[in-house]
Motif scaffolding. Structure first.
Motif, PDB file in Angstrom:
ATOM      1  N   ALA A   1       0.820  -1.221   0.000  1.00  0.00           N
ATOM      2  CA  ALA A   1       0.000   0.000   0.000  1.00  0.00           C
ATOM      3  C   ALA A   1       0.847   1.261   0.000  1.00  0.00           C
ATOM      4  O   ALA A   1       0.467   2.285  -0.575  1.00  0.00           O
ATOM      5  CB  ALA A   1      -0.928  -0.011   1.210  1.00  0.00           C
ATOM      6  N   ASN A   2       1.997   1.210   0.699  1.00  0.00           N
ATOM      7  CA  ASN A   2       2.933   2.335   0.722  1.00  0.00           C
ATOM      8  C   ASN A   2       2.260   3.629   1.187  1.00  0.00           C
ATOM      9  O   ASN A   2       2.415   4.684   0.583  1.00  0.00           O
ATOM     10  CB  ASN A   2       3.549   2.539  -0.666  1.00  0.00           C
ATOM     11  N   TYR A   3       1.526   3.549   2.285  1.00  0.00           N
ATOM     12  CA  TYR A   3       0.867   4.735   2.832  1.00  0.00           C
ATOM     13  C   TYR A   3       1.911   5.731   3.332  1.00  0.00           C
ATOM     14  O   TYR A   3       2.908   5.352   3.936  1.00  0.00           O
ATOM     15  CB  TYR A   3      -0.058   4.353   3.983  1.00  0.00           C
ATOM     16  N   GLN A   4       1.623   7.020   3.133  1.00  0.00           N
ATOM     17  CA  GLN A   4       2.567   8.069   3.531  1.00  0.00           C
ATOM     18  C   GLN A   4       2.110   8.833   4.774  1.00  0.00           C
ATOM     19  O   GLN A   4       2.712   9.822   5.150  1.00  0.00           O
ATOM     20  CB  GLN A   4       2.741   9.059   2.371  1.00  0.00           C
ATOM     21  N   THR A   5       1.045   8.345   5.424  1.00  0.00           N
ATOM     22  CA  THR A   5       0.538   9.021   6.613  1.00  0.00           C
ATOM     23  C   THR A   5       1.624   9.106   7.680  1.00  0.00           C
ATOM     24  O   THR A   5       2.336   8.139   7.921  1.00  0.00           O
ATOM     25  CB  THR A   5      -0.679   8.255   7.181  1.00  0.00           C
ATOM     26  N   THR A   6       1.716  10.237   8.333  1.00  0.00           N
ATOM     27  CA  THR A   6       2.806  10.432   9.295  1.00  0.00           C
ATOM     28  C   THR A   6       2.460   9.986  10.710  1.00  0.00           C
ATOM     29  O   THR A   6       3.350   9.838  11.536  1.00  0.00           O
ATOM     30  CB  THR A   6       3.202  11.920   9.348  1.00  0.00           C
ATOM     31  N   ALA A   7       1.169   9.776  11.006  1.00  0.00           N
ATOM     32  CA  ALA A   7       0.812   9.389  12.379  1.00  0.00           C
ATOM     33  C   ALA A   7      -0.294   8.352  12.360  1.00  0.00           C
ATOM     34  O   ALA A   7      -1.477   8.684  12.441  1.00  0.00           O
ATOM     35  CB  ALA A   7       0.382  10.601  13.180  1.00  0.00           C
ATOM     36  N   ILE A   8       0.096   7.091  12.220  1.00  0.00           N
ATOM     37  CA  ILE A   8      -0.902   6.026  12.264  1.00  0.00           C
ATOM     38  C   ILE A   8      -1.498   5.916  13.660  1.00  0.00           C
ATOM     39  O   ILE A   8      -2.673   5.674  13.850  1.00  0.00           O
ATOM     40  CB  ILE A   8      -0.292   4.679  11.819  1.00  0.00           C
ATOM     41  N   ILE A   9      -0.683   6.122  14.706  1.00  0.00           N
ATOM     42  CA  ILE A   9      -1.170   6.114  16.078  1.00  0.00           C
ATOM     43  C   ILE A   9      -1.284   7.558  16.538  1.00  0.00           C
ATOM     44  O   ILE A   9      -0.307   8.303  16.518  1.00  0.00           O
ATOM     45  CB  ILE A   9      -0.225   5.340  17.023  1.00  0.00           C
ATOM     46  N   ALA A  10      -2.479   7.974  16.947  1.00  0.00           N
ATOM     47  CA  ALA A  10      -2.712   9.364  17.324  1.00  0.00           C
ATOM     48  C   ALA A  10      -1.754   9.803  18.427  1.00  0.00           C
ATOM     49  O   ALA A  10      -1.408   9.031  19.310  1.00  0.00           O
ATOM     50  CB  ALA A  10      -4.158   9.546  17.784  1.00  0.00           C
ATOM     51  N   GLU A  11      -1.327  11.068  18.344  1.00  0.00           N
ATOM     52  CA  GLU A  11      -0.444  11.702  19.332  1.00  0.00           C
ATOM     53  C   GLU A  11       0.944  11.076  19.382  1.00  0.00           C
ATOM     54  O   GLU A  11       1.657  11.177  20.379  1.00  0.00           O
ATOM     55  CB  GLU A  11      -1.079  11.655  20.728  1.00  0.00           C
ATOM     56  N   THR A  12       1.351  10.421  18.324  1.00  0.00           N
ATOM     57  CA  THR A  12       2.709   9.892  18.218  1.00  0.00           C
ATOM     58  C   THR A  12       3.240  10.260  16.841  1.00  0.00           C
ATOM     59  O   THR A  12       2.514  10.737  15.982  1.00  0.00           O
ATOM     60  CB  THR A  12       2.762   8.363  18.379  1.00  0.00           C
ATOM     61  N   ASP A  13       4.536  10.034  16.638  1.00  0.00           N
ATOM     62  CA  ASP A  13       5.132  10.263  15.326  1.00  0.00           C
ATOM     63  C   ASP A  13       5.345   8.937  14.606  1.00  0.00           C
ATOM     64  O   ASP A  13       6.212   8.824  13.745  1.00  0.00           O
ATOM     65  CB  ASP A  13       6.452  11.027  15.454  1.00  0.00           C
ATOM     66  N   CYS A  14       4.545   7.926  14.973  1.00  0.00           N
ATOM     67  CA  CYS A  14       4.671   6.593  14.371  1.00  0.00           C
ATOM     68  C   CYS A  14       3.971   6.583  13.018  1.00  0.00           C
ATOM     69  O   CYS A  14       2.750   6.566  12.940  1.00  0.00           O
ATOM     70  CB  CYS A  14       4.081   5.531  15.294  1.00  0.00           C
ATOM     71  N   SER A  15       4.748   6.599  11.953  1.00  0.00           N
ATOM     72  CA  SER A  15       4.197   6.544  10.605  1.00  0.00           C
ATOM     73  C   SER A  15       4.057   5.092  10.170  1.00  0.00           C
ATOM     74  O   SER A  15       4.502   4.161  10.852  1.00  0.00           O
ATOM     75  CB  SER A  15       5.128   7.277   9.639  1.00  0.00           C
ATOM     76  N   PHE A  16       3.426   4.876   9.025  1.00  0.00           N
ATOM     77  CA  PHE A  16       3.311   3.514   8.505  1.00  0.00           C
ATOM     78  C   PHE A  16       4.690   2.935   8.206  1.00  0.00           C
ATOM     79  O   PHE A  16       4.944   1.760   8.467  1.00  0.00           O
ATOM     80  CB  PHE A  16       2.438   3.494   7.245  1.00  0.00           C
ATOM     81  N   SER A  17       5.588   3.758   7.677  1.00  0.00           N
ATOM     82  CA  SER A  17       6.926   3.253   7.387  1.00  0.00           C
ATOM     83  C   SER A  17       7.657   2.855   8.668  1.00  0.00           C
ATOM     84  O   SER A  17       8.367   1.840   8.701  1.00  0.00           O
ATOM     85  CB  SER A  17       7.740   4.309   6.621  1.00  0.00           C
ATOM     86  N   GLN A  18       7.451   3.630   9.753  1.00  0.00           N
ATOM     87  CA  GLN A  18       8.072   3.282  11.033  1.00  0.00           C
ATOM     88  C   GLN A  18       7.445   2.017  11.606  1.00  0.00           C
ATOM     89  O   GLN A  18       8.136   1.175  12.186  1.00  0.00           O
ATOM     90  CB  GLN A  18       7.911   4.432  12.021  1.00  0.00           C
ATOM     91  N   LEU A  19       6.149   1.875  11.443  1.00  0.00           N
ATOM     92  CA  LEU A  19       5.462   0.678  11.924  1.00  0.00           C
ATOM     93  C   LEU A  19       5.983  -0.568  11.218  1.00  0.00           C
ATOM     94  O   LEU A  19       6.225  -1.610  11.847  1.00  0.00           O
ATOM     95  CB  LEU A  19       3.959   0.835  11.707  1.00  0.00           C
TER      96      LEU A  19
END
Length: 432
Positions: A10-28
């Motif tokens: 999917a290669n999502y570019q969202t920067t915050a998959i978990i609210a109030e964190t900087d955890c992006s999809f790539s970091q996940l």
């Protein structure tokens, strides 16, 4: 295809998959790969996961799906089967080479979830990742949603919210703990615009504060019967939100969603089917479903020769609608007459002064059981005046044996870990 492969593709570019964190999809994804690297000895093994925090849990799901043979999602205090799986030390130091290598042959991981409450030995029902994600909807509007996780993520309903958010590129906020005001505050802080919760929790949220401060785009009700009163209230407060109530179970997997803002579901589905499901009602008023995939073998006794599963839910069929009455196992026996507690609750909830209602049986030496109701009223109501009104209100819609013989007015109603109205009541009422 595994969860990890789906997100990589999917290669999502969202920067915050978990609210109030900087955890992006790539970091996940990177975290999931690191977990595999640190736990290479767990390939093809059976493991159990305990929930600690949302970021870690999501990374673990991505890591172990397609990696481990069996994955047990362990609710609080639930016992494991006799062949107890391994609890992985996610923080362990890698003993293997520090280069991530995908497993050569992906495993068709069996996911196991418990069906019972938080005490006793549960029944573990298996699913595949395909069956668990069958109802996930991915469209142009999915990415702009911020979902409030209001269920335990290791339970079926909670996992559905997690998977919907992950696979659709949405954001997710952990609102699974705390009382209603605390949960509402978390939702407001995270700018939540999509909520999936039980009708009981929705009622608590409506009482908790200014829920209209949330710009809701998606409203979902599940886990309990969605009565017309709560559907009308939410539809009025959020006229532009998509409103669904969902029938689903851990045993059968995701069932179906009703989108017409009416209680029950259309009777036409009994002949036409819906959402890849076939329906039927037997002579006992039990609803049967024929799911696309064969249910767990533990449910063989509830399957007929055509592959229909007895949901053990009672329904009432009218000319245009099928209405849920409650669980067959929860009936109250009043002198040989069967009373569904949920049916009486729905009638009580139709009264404008009733916020919540819980109906149960009181032992009777004469009739076996009598119907009793705990009722929570809107603030400022006079319970003495309303007691007679509520009895008369019930008598207009119910048979005499269904009408509560005792009304208890309470300040609040307890819900269990799944957000459902707690029905595991102690026998606090004495025998007649």
């Amino acid at each position: 295809m595994t969860l990890l492969q789906r997100l990589e593709q999917a290669n999502y570019q969202t920067t915050a998959i978990i609210a109030e964190t900087d955890c992006s999809f790539s970091q996940l994804i990177a975290n999931a790969r690191q977990i595999r690297l640190q736990n290479q000895a767990l390939q093809h093994q059976a493991i159990a996961l305990l929930y600690t925090d949302l970021s870690s849990f999501c990374a673990q799901l991505l890591a172990f799906d397609g990696w481990c043979a069996k994955l047990y999602l362990l609710p609080d205090l639930v016992l494991l089967p006799d062949n107890t799986p391994v609890f992985p030390d996610i923080g362990a130091t890698p003993s293997q080479p520090d280069t991530y290598q995908p497993t050569p042959v992906e495993v068709n991981t069996q996911w196991f979830m418990a069906t019972s409450g938080t005490t006793g030995t549960p029944t573990w029902i298996s699913h595949s990742v395909d069956s668990l994600t069958r109802a996930v909807k991915i469209n142009a509007g999915s990415k702009v949603l911020c979902w409030a996780l209001c269920y335990q993520p290791t339970r079926f309903a909670g996992l559905q919210v997690v998977l919907q958010s992950l696979l659709s590129g949405a954001t997710l906020a952990d609102c699974s703990n705390g009382d209603a005001p605390e949960r509402l505050a978390k939702m407001q802080q995270a700018n939540v615009n999509a909520i999936s919760a039980t009708p009981s929790l929705w009622r608590q949220l409506l009482m908790a504060g200014d829920i209209q401060s949330l710009a809701l785009k998606q409203i979902t009700l599940g886990g309990e019967i969605a009565d017309q009163s709560i559907l009308d209230t939410l539809s009025t407060l959020f006229p532009h939100a998509r409103l669904l109530h969902i029938y689903a179970s851990t045993e059968a997997g995701v069932g179906f969603a009703v989108a017409d803002k009416k209680a029950g579901f259309p009777a036409s589905w009994l002949t036409q089917g819906h959402s890849g499901l076939a329906f039927k009602i037997d002579s006992r008023q039990h609803l049967w479903l024929q799911p696309p995939q064969r249910p767990d073998s533990k449910l063989a006794a509830r399957l007929d020769i055509d592959g229909f599963l007895d949901t053990e839910d009672l329904v009432d069929l009218t000319a245009e609608r099928v209405y849920f009455l409650g669980r067959a196992s929860g009936l109250i026996n009043v002198g040989g007459n069967k009373v569904a507690p949920e049916q009486v609750e729905q009638v009580l909830l139709q009264h404008p002064s009733v916020v919540q209602a819980r109906v149960y049986g009181k032992s009777s030496s004469v009739l076996g059981q009598l119907v009793v109701a705990d009722v929570q009223l809107t603030p400022g109501c006079d319970s003495k005046t309303l007691k007679l009104q509520l009895i008369q209100h019930c008598m207009t819609s119910l048979a005499r044996y269904q009408v509560p013989t005792q009304l208890n007015f309470v300040d609040n109603m307890a819900t269990n870990a799944s957000g459902k109205l707690s029905r595991q009541l102690k026998d606090k009422l004495q025998h007649d």
